[in-house]
Design an enzyme around this catalytic site. Structure first.
Site, PDB file in Angstrom:
ATOM      1  N   ASP A  59      -8.696  -5.581   4.938  1.00  0.00           N
ATOM      2  CA  ASP A  59      -7.697  -6.638   4.766  1.00  0.00           C
ATOM      3  C   ASP A  59      -7.543  -7.458   6.050  1.00  0.00           C
ATOM      4  OD1 ASP A  59      -5.742  -8.150   3.567  1.00  0.00           O
ATOM      5  OD2 ASP A  59      -4.588  -6.433   2.847  1.00  0.00           O
TER       6      ASP A  59
ATOM      7  N   GLU B 235      -9.103 -12.676   8.505  1.00  0.00           N
ATOM      8  CA  GLU B 235      -9.161 -14.051   9.008  1.00  0.00           C
ATOM      9  C   GLU B 235      -9.160 -14.094  10.542  1.00  0.00           C
ATOM     10  OE1 GLU B 235      -6.486 -12.974   7.164  1.00  0.00           O
ATOM     11  OE2 GLU B 235      -7.254 -13.497   5.199  1.00  0.00           O
TER      12      GLU B 235
ATOM     13  N   ASP C 175      -3.522 -13.659  -1.014  1.00  0.00           N
ATOM     14  CA  ASP C 175      -2.183 -13.354  -1.527  1.00  0.00           C
ATOM     15  C   ASP C 175      -1.606 -14.577  -2.237  1.00  0.00           C
ATOM     16  OD1 ASP C 175      -2.635 -10.985  -0.251  1.00  0.00           O
ATOM     17  OD2 ASP C 175      -1.375 -11.443   1.474  1.00  0.00           O
TER      18      ASP C 175
END
Length: 824
Positions: free
Chosen positions: A417, A420, A490
């Site tokens: 997760d 970025e 998300d």
């Protein structure tokens, strides 16, 4: 050969007299323009791939490329002079260089222009990149006015075509930035700068620009004018995709979050009791405990290790949880028992691991000493957590050293997760922080690629018995070689966002990365009060769920306090429950087809989710659609993206707009691409292509059309992917054209396929003679089915749909690997 040498010598002499030079090289040529002085190289990596590098310095700067792993192969190039221009032809394309200006033009073998640079389109503006001299660098091109272009990663614009867009290319949650675009003409352009960049398309030019760089560096890809050809070039340049295990193609249950082993295993128990097929279940964050202990990669939350009465352990209780809350005596004493229980019940476990660490973790302390933390604020806020530096090889080694604890526990997959990475309250100075490869600004978008590289390479070094599977929130060109897929981040639960995800995923796959998915139902459910019993949310969730059946990964997920297990939507006989279970069962029915698509991705550089430009490039209506696509080359999918039977009212409450949702039927508009006939999957009725139609769409189905000539291999009814062997498959033939399909099989979860241990069986349909040919099996592997049956059915309106096992097949044949011809 002597004539060629004399020609090039004369050419160099001629061009030098005008203040410009051209020098032939083994892979293309070097050049220098006159005014302004610009040096550059044309480098053929293959007949279909050419690299163009331009720089204001005397020598080509040293430069690291993260996606590119190919080295130039020997290419036969023919040269031709025409005034100040030199044309270099490889057989697949011609690259024409204007040595006076440095402008490059690309044409196909028929002489048609594919793309051209803009005159004086390469620009360098000096700047400082922390401690080195650099440039803000840009390259501009001229496109045809109506030319459609795609790619650029995963965008939330809701559009397939990227003309007339200004896009800031900096990875963030829900936006994956890849500086690559591809055209309806069948070419691709990759701007090889991993730093923070911009893409711009106006009526005057199409350009890439990067905040820092030492040169203009891009690759032009063109094979045969098709998107399949371009994607084959991408995989050649950046690496082949890896096979995912069969179990990953089943259904995944996930939410944020299961708060104990008992809760997670209880969900698995309920699915098995209700006979809802399932293969993957996910342990999301905070199994490690509180935010200061973020991503410790250990089960330190006292609820997971049965230590709620241990005062020392309670310091790790997640932020905001009641330390005085007590629950019944746990079934599982430790996480090892949980993993064993999941496997014993024929499921697999994925666990959340992040690219950042909290200050209480051992990793944080070690990385800090190594100067391998990027010290800006990341998630969770105000926790003191920081991302690590994946460009540092020692840091990647450390990451695996701690992760290996979970690997030894037999965790099956990694949810990598926040790759970025998450960047809260960003400051300009944050991008001047130094990584092992330079400023964060200069390498920013390659973060997810290097992070997933570290996990993949370390796991492969340990064992090849289990395929690496990583689901990562961001991505970059070349990610397919590291056993990774991305999801759309998300996103909010809404109809508009649902529709946006379709072109987002399709443009991502056009970047050559074949595996992608989205949170079914959306992540944040606040627009429906985080209530899965809200009837308006249920319709949205069901429609998202139906689309999920036709993604590479079918994964249900949501954010707390929403809950999303399908039994919470009702019981058998309730439309929201029945519709979801129906789609899960259809997913498992399609497994032989889906796994064969996975095999084609690896063996033939295939693509699972296929934007219509891939198969219908000459149909202008089709290539501009943003809400339909092909799943493989056979199934046209049209997700339903607006409510038909419910609506939201005051305070986000939901109401129905029909007396009985289960019995309602409203039309949905579908465009059927021209050039073929289409067969309705649910009714077997044939419809001519090249037209818009209205398809009646009850709440439990979505429009699905099978391309005429398709052959679908379909499996038995199962509760998990390997419950039954594929020894008695239905082979469903959709008439109206000739067609073929290749059934791919291997051992389902190891890397022996890389050694050639897999088999293929080709099915061919001759429509005129109504003849199916099953070719000789090619290849073999241990425990391969050497004898099996195929149940063959010609799909016609009078027969049942292929959704369930055919009650009465037209013919049944026994197959032992030798060619069969069957007349129907």
């Amino acid at each position: 050969m002597r004539k060629e040498i004399l020609f090039l010598t004369a050419l160099a002499s001629c061009l030098s007299s005008f203040g410009q030079t051209f020098e032939k090289t083994a892979q293309g040529g070097k050049f220098q323009t006159a005014q302004p002085t610009l040096n550059g190289e044309v480098i053929f990596y293959s007949p279909s791939i050419v690299r163009i590098v331009k720089y204001p310095s005397a020598e080509m700067p040293e430069k690291k490329s993260y996606p590119i792993i190919k080295t130039p192969e020997k290419v036969e190039i023919s040269y031709k002079q025409n005034g100040n221009t030199v044309s270099m032809t490889s057989g697949k394309m011609t690259v024409t260089l204007d040595v006076a200006t440095g402008k490059v033009t690309y044409t196909d073998p028929q002489g048609e222009t594919l793309l051209k640079e803009k005159v004086e389109g390469t620009n360098f503006i000096p700047r400082k990149d922390v401690n080195r001299d650099a440039y803000t660098v840009s390259q501009a091109f001229s496109l045809e006015p109506e030319e459609a272009i795609y790619g650029l990663g995963q965008r939330q614009s809701g559009a397939m075509n990227h003309r007339n867009q200004q896009i800031h290319l900096s990875n963030g949650n829900t936006n994956i930035c890849i500086p690559y675009f591809t055209s309806e003409k069948g070419y691709g352009v990759y701007w090889d700068n991993p730093g923070i960049s911009d893409f711009s398309d106006t009526p005057y030019e199409t350009s890439f620009s990067s905040q820092v760089g030492l040169c203009s560096d891009y690759y032009f890809l063109y094979k045969d004018g098709t998107q399949d050809g371009v994607i084959a070039c991408i995989r050649d340049l950046t690496g082949k995709a890896t096979m995912f295990p069969l179990w990953t193609m089943g259904y995944w249950q996930c939410r944020e979050r299961y708060k104990s082993p008992d809760e997670l295993c209880g969900v698995l128990d309920k699915y098995r009791k209700l006979q809802i097929p399932l293969d993957g279940i996910v342990q999301d964050w905070q199994y490690w405990g509180c935010d200061s202990n973020w991503n410790a990669m250990k089960f330190m939350n006292p609820r997971y290790i049965n230590k709620m009465d241990d005062k020392e352990a309670l310091r790790y209780l997640p932020n905001g949880e009641d330390k005085n809350a007590r629950y019944p005596k746990p079934r599982f004493k430790n996480p090892e028992e949980m993993v064993e229980y999941v496997h014993k019940h024929n499921a697999h476990l994925m666990i959340s691991v992040w690219a950042s660490f909290g200050p209480w973790t051992d990793q944080f302390k070690e990385l800090d000493k190594m100067d391998a933390l990027l010290k800006f604020e990341t998630w969770p806020p105000k926790s003191g957590a920081h991302p690590y530096d994946p460009f540092n090889k020692d840091a990647r080694d450390l990451y695996w050293r701690y992760l290996s604890h979970l690997h030894k526990m037999n965790i099956d997959a990694w949810w990598t997760d926040s790759t970025e990475p998450d960047h809260l309250n960003p400051k300009e100075s944050d991008f001047d922080l130094m990584t092992a490869d330079g400023s964060f600004r200069s390498v920013h978008n390659a973060f997810p690629l290097t992070h997933n590289q570290g996990v993949y390479e370390h796991q492969r070094a340990v064992s090849d018995e289990k395929r690496v599977f990583q689901m990562t929130r961001s991505g970059y060109l070349g990610q397919q070689r590291y056993g990774a897929l991305s999801w759309s981040g998300d996103v909010v639960s809404s109809w508009d966002v649902l529709r946006q995800q379709i072109p987002a995923g399709l443009n991502y796959t056009l970047c050559g990365i074949p595996f992608w998915n989205t949170d079914i139902g959306g992540f944040f459910g606040w627009e429906y009060n985080n209530d899965c019993t809200n009837v308006a949310y249920q319709e949205l969730h069901v429609r998202w769920f139906q689309w999920g059946c036709f993604m590479p990964l079918m994964r249900n997920h949501c954010s707390s306090p929403m809950m999303n297990e399908i039994d919470l939507f009702g019981k058998e006989g309730d439309w929201a429950y029945d519709a979801q279970k129906r789609m899960i069962e259809l997913r498992y029915r399609l497994l032989p087809y889906i796994y064969s698509l996975d095999g084609a991705v690896v063996q033939e550089d295939g693509t699972m989710m296929r934007p219509l430009v891939m198969d219908f490039a000459h149909d202008r209506k089709a290539i501009l659609l943003d809400d339909e696509y092909m799943f493989g080359k056979n199934i046209l999918v049209c997700p339903v993206t607006e409510p038909l039977y419910t609506k939201k009212v005051e305070k986000n409450k939901g109401v129905t707009t029909v007396p009985d949702v289960a019995k309602a039927s409203a039309p949905v508009e579908v465009y059927l691409p021209k050039g073929t006939k289409w067969i309705d999957f649910w009714t077997n009725e044939t419809v001519e292509g090249g037209q818009h139609i209205k398809r009646e769409c009850p709440v439990d189905i979505l429009p699905l059309y099978i391309k005429a000539g398709s052959i679908l291999p379909l499996g038995p009814k199962v509760q998990y992917t390997t419950e039954k062997k594929w020894d008695n498959l239905d082979i469903c033939i959709y008439p109206g054209a000739n067609g073929e399909f290749v059934l791919y099989e291997d051992e389902f979860d190891n890397y022996n396929y890389e050694k050639g241990m897999f088999s293929t069986i080709k099915f061919s349909w001759d429509d005129a003679s109504r003849t199916l040919t099953i070719s000789d099996r090619k290849g073999e592997f241990p425990k391969m089915l050497k004898r099996r049956s195929f149940r063959i059915t010609l799909m016609q309106p009078s027969k049942q749909s292929a959704e369930t096992v055919m009650v009465s097949a037209d013919k049944k044949v026994n197959y032992s690997g030798k060619k069969l011809t069957i007349k129907l």
